[in-house]
Design a protein around this motif. Sequence first.
Motif, PDB file in Angstrom:
ATOM      1  N   ARG A 120       0.831  -1.212   0.000  1.00 29.75           N
ATOM      2  CA  ARG A 120       0.000   0.000   0.000  1.00 29.75           C
ATOM      3  C   ARG A 120       0.860   1.255   0.000  1.00 29.75           C
ATOM      4  O   ARG A 120       0.546   2.233  -0.670  1.00 29.75           O
ATOM      5  N   SER A 121       1.936   1.251   0.766  1.00 27.17           N
ATOM      6  CA  SER A 121       2.784   2.453   0.855  1.00 27.17           C
ATOM      7  C   SER A 121       3.490   2.741  -0.465  1.00 27.17           C
ATOM      8  O   SER A 121       3.734   3.892  -0.802  1.00 27.17           O
ATOM      9  N   VAL A 122       3.814   1.697  -1.212  1.00 23.48           N
ATOM     10  CA  VAL A 122       4.526   1.880  -2.477  1.00 23.48           C
ATOM     11  C   VAL A 122       3.561   2.142  -3.629  1.00 23.48           C
ATOM     12  O   VAL A 122       3.727   3.100  -4.383  1.00 23.48           O
ATOM     13  N   ALA A 128      -7.240  -4.245  -5.939  1.00 17.27           N
ATOM     14  CA  ALA A 128      -6.726  -5.535  -6.418  1.00 17.27           C
ATOM     15  C   ALA A 128      -7.149  -6.669  -5.485  1.00 17.27           C
ATOM     16  O   ALA A 128      -7.544  -7.744  -5.950  1.00 17.27           O
ATOM     17  N   ILE A 129      -7.086  -6.419  -4.188  1.00 21.42           N
ATOM     18  CA  ILE A 129      -7.474  -7.438  -3.205  1.00 21.42           C
ATOM     19  C   ILE A 129      -8.984  -7.667  -3.256  1.00 21.42           C
ATOM     20  O   ILE A 129      -9.458  -8.811  -3.279  1.00 21.42           O
ATOM     21  N   GLU A 130      -9.753  -6.586  -3.292  1.00 23.53           N
ATOM     22  CA  GLU A 130     -11.220  -6.695  -3.311  1.00 23.53           C
ATOM     23  C   GLU A 130     -11.733  -7.359  -4.587  1.00 23.53           C
ATOM     24  O   GLU A 130     -12.739  -8.074  -4.562  1.00 23.53           O
ATOM     25  N   ASN A 131     -11.060  -7.123  -5.705  1.00 27.12           N
ATOM     26  CA  ASN A 131     -11.494  -7.686  -6.982  1.00 27.12           C
ATOM     27  C   ASN A 131     -11.019  -9.124  -7.196  1.00 27.12           C
ATOM     28  O   ASN A 131     -11.361  -9.743  -8.200  1.00 27.12           O
ATOM     29  N   ALA A 132     -10.233  -9.627  -6.264  1.00 30.74           N
ATOM     30  CA  ALA A 132      -9.745 -11.002  -6.395  1.00 30.74           C
ATOM     31  C   ALA A 132     -10.916 -11.971  -6.299  1.00 30.74           C
ATOM     32  O   ALA A 132     -11.829 -11.798  -5.495  1.00 30.74           O
ATOM     33  N   GLU A 140     -12.040 -16.383  -6.849  1.00 29.78           N
ATOM     34  CA  GLU A 140     -11.541 -17.708  -6.490  1.00 29.78           C
ATOM     35  C   GLU A 140     -10.324 -18.098  -7.325  1.00 29.78           C
ATOM     36  O   GLU A 140      -9.410 -18.751  -6.833  1.00 29.78           O
ATOM     37  N   PHE A 141     -10.300 -17.654  -8.585  1.00 30.90           N
ATOM     38  CA  PHE A 141      -9.210 -18.014  -9.484  1.00 30.90           C
ATOM     39  C   PHE A 141      -7.911 -17.267  -9.169  1.00 30.90           C
ATOM     40  O   PHE A 141      -6.851 -17.874  -9.075  1.00 30.90           O
ATOM     41  N   ASN A 142      -7.981 -15.938  -9.005  1.00 33.31           N
ATOM     42  CA  ASN A 142      -6.733 -15.185  -8.847  1.00 33.31           C
ATOM     43  C   ASN A 142      -6.408 -14.769  -7.408  1.00 33.31           C
ATOM     44  O   ASN A 142      -5.366 -14.188  -7.162  1.00 33.31           O
ATOM     45  N   ARG A 143      -7.272 -15.065  -6.458  1.00 34.28           N
ATOM     46  CA  ARG A 143      -6.986 -14.737  -5.057  1.00 34.28           C
ATOM     47  C   ARG A 143      -5.669 -15.365  -4.575  1.00 34.28           C
ATOM     48  O   ARG A 143      -4.879 -14.693  -3.907  1.00 34.28           O
ATOM     49  N   PRO A 144      -5.384 -16.631  -4.915  1.00 40.70           N
ATOM     50  CA  PRO A 144      -4.107 -17.197  -4.474  1.00 40.70           C
ATOM     51  C   PRO A 144      -2.894 -16.406  -4.993  1.00 40.70           C
ATOM     52  O   PRO A 144      -1.891 -16.286  -4.290  1.00 40.70           O
ATOM     53  N   LEU A 145      -3.005 -15.845  -6.191  1.00 34.43           N
ATOM     54  CA  LEU A 145      -1.898 -15.035  -6.719  1.00 34.43           C
ATOM     55  C   LEU A 145      -1.757 -13.741  -5.926  1.00 34.43           C
ATOM     56  O   LEU A 145      -0.640 -13.340  -5.577  1.00 34.43           O
ATOM     57  N   GLN A 146      -2.881 -13.090  -5.616  1.00 37.35           N
ATOM     58  CA  GLN A 146      -2.835 -11.860  -4.810  1.00 37.35           C
ATOM     59  C   GLN A 146      -2.209 -12.143  -3.443  1.00 37.35           C
ATOM     60  O   GLN A 146      -1.399 -11.358  -2.948  1.00 37.35           O
ATOM     61  N   GLU A 147      -2.561 -13.263  -2.849  1.00 38.31           N
ATOM     62  CA  GLU A 147      -2.003 -13.635  -1.550  1.00 38.31           C
ATOM     63  C   GLU A 147      -0.508 -13.926  -1.664  1.00 38.31           C
ATOM     64  O   GLU A 147       0.281 -13.483  -0.820  1.00 38.31           O
TER      65      GLU A 147
END
Length: 126
Positions: free
Chosen positions: A14-16, A25-29, A31-38
């Motif tokens: 967030r700071s960068v 990006a986190i909210e729009n994750a 089932e498919f791309n949530r693991p990538l965001q994590e």
Amino acid sequence: MNKTRFEQGLEVRRSVLGASYVDQAIENADEFNRPLQELVTEYCWGEVWTRDGLTKKTRSMINLAMLTALNRPHEIKLHLRGALNNGVSKEEIQEVLLQTAIYCGVPAAIDSFKIAREVFEESDKN
């Protein structure tokens, strides 16, 4: 997932990159791309960006060079904004991109210079 590392990564990310971009990006994750965001938040931002060995400013400059070499325009634009947030000056960005022209190729540097100019114009308006 290591929750502590994830939270640390979320804070740095967030700071960068800016809270609104990261939160979206986190909210729009899904089932498919949530693991990538994590994964990106925990390991990239939480494990590597939190290390003491380099400053955020230095990491940003290295990222600009690597992303130029990889020809990743979306990420270059994102990390140009992050570089400015981390105190990298326009002159330093110019020097990094000139260096990439020699080692990564002139076409790649031309694209990154074009993107940088767009980001600078956007940031000057704000």
